[in-house]
Design a protein around this motif. Structure first.
Motif, PDB file in Angstrom:
ATOM      1  N   ARG A 114     -19.700   4.039   1.931  1.00  0.00           N
ATOM      2  CA  ARG A 114     -19.232   3.562   0.631  1.00  0.00           C
ATOM      3  C   ARG A 114     -17.755   3.915   0.456  1.00  0.00           C
ATOM      4  NH1 ARG A 114     -22.666  -0.014  -1.992  1.00  0.00           N
ATOM      5  NH2 ARG A 114     -24.822   0.634  -1.689  1.00  0.00           N
ATOM      6  N   TYR A 115     -17.014   2.983  -0.114  1.00  0.00           N
ATOM      7  CA  TYR A 115     -15.604   3.225  -0.372  1.00  0.00           C
ATOM      8  C   TYR A 115     -15.110   2.209  -1.386  1.00  0.00           C
ATOM      9  CZ  TYR A 115     -14.831  -0.783   2.707  1.00  0.00           C
ATOM     10  OH  TYR A 115     -14.858  -2.026   3.272  1.00  0.00           O
ATOM     11  N   GLY A 116     -13.962   2.497  -1.951  1.00  0.00           N
ATOM     12  CA  GLY A 116     -13.251   1.557  -2.807  1.00  0.00           C
ATOM     13  C   GLY A 116     -11.807   1.473  -2.337  1.00  0.00           C
ATOM     14  N   ARG A 117     -11.273   0.263  -2.272  1.00  0.00           N
ATOM     15  CA  ARG A 117      -9.944   0.049  -1.710  1.00  0.00           C
ATOM     16  C   ARG A 117      -9.220  -0.971  -2.563  1.00  0.00           C
ATOM     17  NH1 ARG A 117     -10.679  -1.320   4.213  1.00  0.00           N
ATOM     18  NH2 ARG A 117     -11.291   0.861   4.282  1.00  0.00           N
ATOM     19  N   VAL A 118      -7.916  -0.768  -2.738  1.00  0.00           N
ATOM     20  CA  VAL A 118      -7.137  -1.694  -3.554  1.00  0.00           C
ATOM     21  C   VAL A 118      -5.743  -1.834  -2.955  1.00  0.00           C
ATOM     22  CG1 VAL A 118      -6.414   0.180  -5.106  1.00  0.00           C
ATOM     23  CG2 VAL A 118      -6.277  -2.192  -5.883  1.00  0.00           C
ATOM     24  N   ILE A 119      -5.242  -3.066  -2.950  1.00  0.00           N
ATOM     25  CA  ILE A 119      -3.861  -3.349  -2.567  1.00  0.00           C
ATOM     26  C   ILE A 119      -3.099  -3.667  -3.841  1.00  0.00           C
ATOM     27  CG2 ILE A 119      -2.327  -4.941  -1.366  1.00  0.00           C
ATOM     28  CD1 ILE A 119      -4.392  -5.264   0.768  1.00  0.00           C
ATOM     29  N   VAL A 120      -2.036  -2.892  -4.084  1.00  0.00           N
ATOM     30  CA  VAL A 120      -1.194  -3.069  -5.270  1.00  0.00           C
ATOM     31  C   VAL A 120       0.090  -3.757  -4.828  1.00  0.00           C
ATOM     32  CG1 VAL A 120      -0.085  -1.924  -7.225  1.00  0.00           C
ATOM     33  CG2 VAL A 120      -2.173  -0.951  -6.226  1.00  0.00           C
ATOM     34  N   THR A 121       0.402  -4.871  -5.439  1.00  0.00           N
ATOM     35  CA  THR A 121       1.622  -5.618  -5.127  1.00  0.00           C
ATOM     36  C   THR A 121       2.461  -5.765  -6.390  1.00  0.00           C
ATOM     37  OG1 THR A 121       0.553  -7.757  -5.552  1.00  0.00           O
ATOM     38  CG2 THR A 121       0.450  -6.906  -3.304  1.00  0.00           C
ATOM     39  N   THR A 122       3.727  -5.996  -6.179  1.00  0.00           N
ATOM     40  CA  THR A 122       4.642  -6.211  -7.307  1.00  0.00           C
ATOM     41  C   THR A 122       5.150  -7.639  -7.273  1.00  0.00           C
ATOM     42  OG1 THR A 122       6.539  -5.481  -5.994  1.00  0.00           O
ATOM     43  CG2 THR A 122       5.380  -3.819  -7.288  1.00  0.00           C
ATOM     44  N   LEU A 248       1.211  -1.713  -1.667  1.00  0.00           N
ATOM     45  CA  LEU A 248       0.685  -0.372  -1.451  1.00  0.00           C
ATOM     46  C   LEU A 248      -0.833  -0.469  -1.375  1.00  0.00           C
ATOM     47  CD1 LEU A 248       1.564   2.741  -1.515  1.00  0.00           C
ATOM     48  CD2 LEU A 248       0.797   2.688  -3.876  1.00  0.00           C
ATOM     49  N   GLN A 249      -1.418   0.242  -0.411  1.00  0.00           N
ATOM     50  CA  GLN A 249      -2.878   0.223  -0.251  1.00  0.00           C
ATOM     51  C   GLN A 249      -3.434   1.618  -0.432  1.00  0.00           C
ATOM     52  OE1 GLN A 249      -5.917  -2.029   2.645  1.00  0.00           O
ATOM     53  NE2 GLN A 249      -4.592  -0.608   3.738  1.00  0.00           N
ATOM     54  N   LEU A 250      -4.433   1.715  -1.329  1.00  0.00           N
ATOM     55  CA  LEU A 250      -5.084   2.986  -1.611  1.00  0.00           C
ATOM     56  C   LEU A 250      -6.564   2.870  -1.282  1.00  0.00           C
ATOM     57  CD1 LEU A 250      -3.478   3.771  -5.098  1.00  0.00           C
ATOM     58  CD2 LEU A 250      -2.689   4.527  -2.850  1.00  0.00           C
ATOM     59  N   THR A 251      -7.121   3.923  -0.712  1.00  0.00           N
ATOM     60  CA  THR A 251      -8.532   3.950  -0.353  1.00  0.00           C
ATOM     61  C   THR A 251      -9.163   5.207  -0.932  1.00  0.00           C
ATOM     62  OG1 THR A 251      -8.045   2.797   1.714  1.00  0.00           O
ATOM     63  CG2 THR A 251     -10.195   3.842   1.526  1.00  0.00           C
ATOM     64  N   TYR A 252     -10.339   5.031  -1.520  1.00  0.00           N
ATOM     65  CA  TYR A 252     -11.097   6.138  -2.112  1.00  0.00           C
ATOM     66  C   TYR A 252     -12.422   6.238  -1.368  1.00  0.00           C
ATOM     67  CZ  TYR A 252      -7.580   5.701  -5.739  1.00  0.00           C
ATOM     68  OH  TYR A 252      -6.386   5.649  -6.406  1.00  0.00           O
ATOM     69  N   TYR A 253     -12.603   7.373  -0.672  1.00  0.00           N
ATOM     70  CA  TYR A 253     -13.744   7.557   0.210  1.00  0.00           C
ATOM     71  C   TYR A 253     -14.881   8.234  -0.554  1.00  0.00           C
ATOM     72  CZ  TYR A 253      -9.907   6.965   3.504  1.00  0.00           C
ATOM     73  OH  TYR A 253      -8.804   6.490   4.180  1.00  0.00           O
ATOM     74  N   LEU A 254     -16.066   7.645  -0.439  1.00  0.00           N
ATOM     75  CA  LEU A 254     -17.249   8.180  -1.104  1.00  0.00           C
ATOM     76  C   LEU A 254     -18.244   8.644  -0.059  1.00  0.00           C
ATOM     77  CD1 LEU A 254     -17.808   5.348  -3.737  1.00  0.00           C
ATOM     78  CD2 LEU A 254     -16.417   7.395  -4.000  1.00  0.00           C
ATOM     79  N   GLN A 255     -19.069   9.570  -0.454  1.00  0.00           N
ATOM     80  CA  GLN A 255     -20.144  10.004   0.429  1.00  0.00           C
ATOM     81  C   GLN A 255     -21.483   9.723  -0.253  1.00  0.00           C
ATOM     82  OE1 GLN A 255     -20.327  14.213   1.082  1.00  0.00           O
ATOM     83  NE2 GLN A 255     -19.412  14.727  -0.908  1.00  0.00           N
ATOM     84  N   ALA A 256     -22.430   9.246   0.539  1.00  0.00           N
ATOM     85  CA  ALA A 256     -23.770   8.945   0.040  1.00  0.00           C
ATOM     86  C   ALA A 256     -24.734   9.905   0.721  1.00  0.00           C
ATOM     87  CB  ALA A 256     -24.137   7.500   0.332  1.00  0.00           C
ATOM     88  N   ARG A 257     -25.167  10.916  -0.022  1.00  0.00           N
ATOM     89  CA  ARG A 257     -25.989  11.967   0.568  1.00  0.00           C
ATOM     90  C   ARG A 257     -27.484  11.695   0.436  1.00  0.00           C
ATOM     91  NH1 ARG A 257     -21.792  14.989  -2.066  1.00  0.00           N
ATOM     92  NH2 ARG A 257     -23.094  15.168  -3.928  1.00  0.00           N
ATOM     93  N   GLU A 269     -18.644   1.731  -7.317  1.00  0.00           N
ATOM     94  CA  GLU A 269     -17.868   0.603  -6.790  1.00  0.00           C
ATOM     95  C   GLU A 269     -17.754  -0.520  -7.820  1.00  0.00           C
ATOM     96  OE1 GLU A 269     -18.966   1.104  -2.019  1.00  0.00           O
ATOM     97  OE2 GLU A 269     -19.674  -0.622  -3.159  1.00  0.00           O
ATOM     98  N   ASN A 270     -18.842  -0.801  -8.531  1.00  0.00           N
ATOM     99  CA  ASN A 270     -18.771  -1.832  -9.573  1.00  0.00           C
ATOM    100  C   ASN A 270     -17.838  -1.421 -10.691  1.00  0.00           C
ATOM    101  OD1 ASN A 270     -20.678  -3.311  -8.117  1.00  0.00           O
ATOM    102  ND2 ASN A 270     -22.408  -2.408  -9.221  1.00  0.00           N
ATOM    103  N   ALA A 271     -17.915  -0.147 -11.083  1.00  0.00           N
ATOM    104  CA  ALA A 271     -17.012   0.339 -12.126  1.00  0.00           C
ATOM    105  C   ALA A 271     -15.567   0.350 -11.645  1.00  0.00           C
ATOM    106  CB  ALA A 271     -17.440   1.740 -12.561  1.00  0.00           C
TER     107      ALA A 271
END
Length: 980
Positions: A114-122, A248-257, A269-271
């Motif tokens: 699981r992860y969330g990723r976003v590319i921010v552009t100007t 700019l690309q940011l990634t947020y790493y999640l763990q599913a235990r 991820e939906n939020a």
């Protein structure tokens, strides 16, 4: 009766013995035709059962849609099932799992479940400008603190934030991207009015002295040149200062235990997507392109949702045109409802197949959108062939006999084309296929085609029986009302006479047929009877019947309609048949038209070859998702701003190696030469050199310095994640059991092709190297042997069809028919493959599925035409080409019209998958129709098989032949012997 016929024994004495192969075909044809004749009589005797049973079965199985499930693992569908990349990925996960990395993660290499990723552009300026930088850090803070409530309501609800779900580092703090740390350092320096640290690209140095690769986090970079000039986008050299960046690309790493945490991560991820959408509305100067672990699956299956209404529109358009294609000028012999019932039969078979899949626990995916069109093309052609054969039967026969004659005429060919469908789909669904999406599609399509064939024999045939009884009772084909006789119609208005027009049979002639009916039959001017009366032996020759079955047309009862003298060819009241008979057949076989058709075929082959030489593989999964979705927008932004460098490639040394050896060190440095690299070995060798130590040390000294000096330095501590030590005996230094190095290659626009070449090059190098290593990136799962995995089902299906045709030519089909059909299939496949490449379609799993189904579709269209032409004896080639076009070209044309109308709404769906489906199926229909209606009719007029009469001794005197016709109807059986 035959024994008393004069001259009969002489006729049998003149017949020459046939070759054994032809005799075997005659016996098989006779047996099969007799079986289908009996089956037709049985269906016609129980029409209510065969009409109601499929409907009830479809309703019962349709109730199983409560078990409908969608495939969630898209990678297993679109990636080769058995590949070296998957084995390498499992080895990498066992050596270096994601949770082992406690300092830094690379988003395109080490991706958790699981992860969330976003590319921010100007839209204007740089993301490093103070205003945009503060906004991006504000966005990061909001995502970091964003709560998720699980369950949404209730007393036992809990709030989960990113800090609870994230992957922790060695200090139990969430691992975040290095670009965030660099931006925080720039912001702190600006607030404190201190010197702003220089951000370098693609490898920069953080405040703690650690080297960090940010090439996959900063995109659209313009760097400062060596003399202070500005370099172009993405042209920065190693260590060069960044002047501006567009993305700019940011990634947020999640763990599913566990199960609960996986559900929480899914809701996070939906939020995450909802929060980015809200933030983008508040800050219109920034463009946000999110992507999560479920984005590809959701957007891939979204094509099915988008196609719901267009599929209904396709069904409606096809139904209207099918009714029009079954309509004739004669209101009694017109059968518009049969066109709609044919579509209903296909729909019921699809519902039954779906019910069986639901009961067996099969999951659905968007590639199944092509299955209705496979069923539609096959079922419509079979129904139109049956209707065409029905119109060639004797109208004075009983309905049961007419239906039996239709089965005897059509079902042998229809069963053969169904076998070709099942052969092509069955082999592609076998374990030989390495692509799971292709295998599942072909397995499901094979089930659907089988049920469609059964329903065509049962449901549609019983509908043909009912409409036959309506025709016998002289009821209107549309309103089912009895049509008045001509003397009563004369007093009606013109519009009523036009609506109720029919050729009414004279009741007196029906009750008391004239004695001279046999002589009138021999002089009937119907063009379909020419070959029978010129060579009377045709009616008794089983080889002549073949797959063409001329019994229905050669032994036609004499016209007894009151209007027969005005309309010698009553089938001309059908518009398409009249056009083919009166215009198209003569035009396409014209001597002056043939050179242009041959020239057109050469042009067809030339353009097909041009496209064939430009075929490219489409291994990108984003090319099979719906348009304007998160996956497409994210991929488009990534290709635009982050195409200067390849994804991070892991270079894994999975066995113990003598790293202290100078030659091994040189080899490893040589392998990494030319890459941007994050290498513990290179940093360690530089560390030894800076401390005036030799890089070639004994193993104990080399390992001791590595563990107790190098890895304890703060700027090198993160390399501890890249080395695995194996303990030796007590008091000895451990060995380096495995290690990894990160490589990044400079790329151009053809990023995936360059990655495929790089993968093959490094793999060949690993086979000859003294150091056992492998390279891996998650994208290699899609690239590894993708071309072979995609093309092998098509190649196997094509070889299977050719083998089946060759085998059947020994006992079932005429050898030249098999040769012609095989060449036609190859030509159609070649043209579709070449033209789809020129149309911008890549060779992916969806296009290959269409190419596999094209084999059966082209066999449906061209097979009956070839069989009808080859079955004729005597007369000229041109004559038999025209006859074959009248009998089998018209059903092909009707199928093409309805099939094309059904494809038009699908082309309007905003999905890459449906666009590929629309283009490939359109080319399949076009190329098949072009071969059936143009190329084959022209080429058969001057290429084998020949149309010379049989080798019989000619006699100067008039020959006496005996023709025996048995006429059956509901009230009488008349044996009629005519001497010619």
């Amino acid at each position: 009766m035959l024994g008393s016929a004069p001259g009969l024994s002489g006729r049998w004495e003149r017949l020459e013995p046939r070759p054994r192969a032809r005799m075997l075909r005659q016996v098989l044809h006779a047996g099969l035709r007799t079986s289908f004749h009996a089956l037709g009589r049985f269906v016609a005797s129980h029409p209510v059962f065969f009409a109601s049973a499929p409907v009830l079965l479809s309703i019962l199985l349709g109730a199983s849609f409560s078990r409908y499930r969608v495939e969630e693992d898209v990678e297993s569908l679109l990636a080769p099932k058995h590949s070296l990349a998957k084995i390498e990925g499992n080895l990498v996960d066992s050596l270096f799992p994601v949770n082992r990395s406690k300092h830094a993660l690379y988003s395109d290499l080490q991706t958790p479940v699981r992860y969330g990723r976003v590319i921010v552009t100007t839209r204007k300026g740089s993301v490093l400008d103070p205003v945009h930088l503060d906004t991006i850090l504000k966005l990061h803070k909001r995502i970091y603190q964003m709560p998720v409530t699980v369950p949404a309501t209730g007393v036992n609800s809990f709030n989960y934030s990113f800090s609870y779900l994230c992957l922790p580092d060695d200090k139990n703090v969430c691992i975040i991207d290095d670009i965030i740390r660099a931006m925080e350092e720039i912001q702190s320096a600006r607030i404190s009015n201190s010197t702003i640290p220089i951000l370098r690209y693609p490898i920069t140095q953080l405040a703690d002295g650690r080297q960090a690769y940010i090439g996959h986090q900063l995109g659209g970079v313009q760097g400062w040149g060596p003399n202070g000039g500005v370099r172009g986008q993405g042209t920065g050299a190693k260590g060069e200062g960044v002047r501006s960046a567009r993305a700019l690309q940011l990634t947020y790493y999640l763990q599913a235990r566990g199960g609960l945490m996986d559900r929480v991560a899914s809701q996070w991820e939906n939020a995450f997507c909802a929060e980015l959408q809200h933030f983008a509305a508040l800050h219109p100067k920034l463009g946000l392109h999110p992507s999560t672990s479920s984005s590809l699956r959701t957007d891939f299956q979204f094509s099915s949702v988008l196609a719901h209404r267009p599929l209904l529109a396709s069904l409606g358009a096809c139904g209207v045109l099918a009714m029009l294609c079954c309509t004739m000028r004669d209101c009694v012999r017109s059968k518009p409802w049969l066109g709609l019932l044919a579509l209903l039969s296909i729909t019921l078979s699809g519902l039954t197949a779906a019910g069986i899949l639901n009961l067996t626990g099969t999951t659905y995916n968007s590639t199944y959108l092509g299955i209705p069109f496979v069923m539609l093309g096959h079922g419509l052609f079979g129904s139109f062939e049956m209707l065409s054969s029905w119109r060639r039967t004797r109208e004075d026969q009983h309905v049961k006999e007419r239906v039996a004659s239709v089965f005897e005429d059509v079902m042998l060919r229809f069963s053969g084309s169904t076998m070709l469908h099942l052969m092509t789909l069955g082999l592609a669904a076998s374990p030989l296929t390495n692509m799971e999406a292709v295998r599942l599609f072909c397995r499901t399509a094979m089930l659907a085609v089988t049920i469609s064939y059964i329903y065509m024999l049962s449901f549609y045939s019983s509908c043909l029986v009912f409409t036959g009884y309506l025709e016998t009772g002289y009821r209107h084909g549309c309103f089912c009302r009895r049509v008045p006789k001509p003397e009563r119609l004369d007093s009606k208005p013109a519009w009523y006479r036009c609506l109720m027009y029919t050729r009414y049979q004279d009741e007196a002639q029906t009750t008391n047929p004239p004695i001279g009916v046999g002589n009138s039959h021999s002089h009937t001017p119907n063009s379909n009877l020419t070959h029978t009366h010129t060579h009377p032996h045709t009616a008794n020759n089983p080889a002549t019947h073949g797959l063409g079955h001329v019994a229905n047309s050669t032994l036609t009862h004499p016209h007894t309609h009151s209007t027969a003298h005005m309309d010698p060819n009553p089938q001309d009241s059908h518009l398409l048949l009249g056009c083919v008979r009166r215009c198209y057949g003569d035009w396409i076989t014209n001597t002056y038209v043939k050179p242009f058709v041959v020239l057109l075929y050469l042009v067809y082959i030339s353009f097909g070859l041009m496209g064939f030489l430009q075929v490219t593989q489409g291994s990108d999964p984003s090319a099979l998702v719906a348009m304007d979705t998160a996956t497409v927008l994210y991929t488009r932004a990534q290709q635009r701003y982050f195409s200067s460098y390849s994804p991070v490639i892991g270079f894994y040394i999975y066995e113990s190696a003598p790293y202290w050896n100078a030659s091994v060190q040189r080899d490893l440095l040589e392998y990494a030469k030319g890459f941007q690299r994050i290498s513990w070995l290179e940093a360690y060798l530089n560390y030894l050199t800076d401390n005036n130590q030799s890089t070639s040390q004994p193993r104990e000294n080399f390992t001791h310095t590595l563990r107790h000096s190098f890895l304890r330095e703060p700027q090198f501590a993160h390399f501890a994640d890249d080395i695995i030590f194996a303990e030796r005996g007590q008091g000895e230094e451990p060995d380096v059991a495995a290690s990894r190095i990160f490589l990044v290659a400079k790329t151009t626009e053809n990023k995936r092709e360059e990655m495929s070449v790089l993968l093959d090059t490094l793999r060949r190098l690993s086979l000859t190297s003294r150091v056992r290593f492998l390279i891996f990136n998650p994208s290699f799962v899609y690239l590894d042997r993708y071309a072979a995995a995609v093309s092998s089902p098509l190649r196997h299906s094509l070889l299977a069809v050719l083998f089946l045709l060759g085998l059947s030519s020994l006992a079932v089909v005429e050898p030249l028919v098999s040769v012609w059909l095989g060449l036609t299939l190859l030509s159609v496949q070649f043209g579709v493959l070449g033209f789809m490449t020129l149309w911008g379609v890549e060779l992916d799993c969806m296009s290959v599925l269409c190419l596999i189904s094209a084999l059966g579709h082209s066999a449906d269209c061209s097979g009956p035409l070839l069989c009808g032409f080859a079955s004729g004896r005597g007369d000229s080639r041109t004559r038999w080409v025209r006859v074959a076009l009248e009998r089998h070209g018209v059903p092909s044309l009707q199928t093409l019209i309805c099939y094309s109308a059904a494809l038009v709404p699908v082309g309007a769906v905003r999905s890459n998958l449906t666009h590929t489906l629309f283009r490939c199926l359109t080319l399949t229909a076009g190329c098949s129709a072009l071969h059936t209606l143009a190329f084959l009719p022209t080429l058969l007029t001057f290429l084998p098989p020949s149309k010379t009469p049989g080798n019989r001794p000619e006699e100067d005197g008039q020959r006496q032949e005996v023709e025996c016709v048995e006429m059956n109807d509901s009230t009488r059986v008349v044996d009629q012997i005519t001497t010619v």
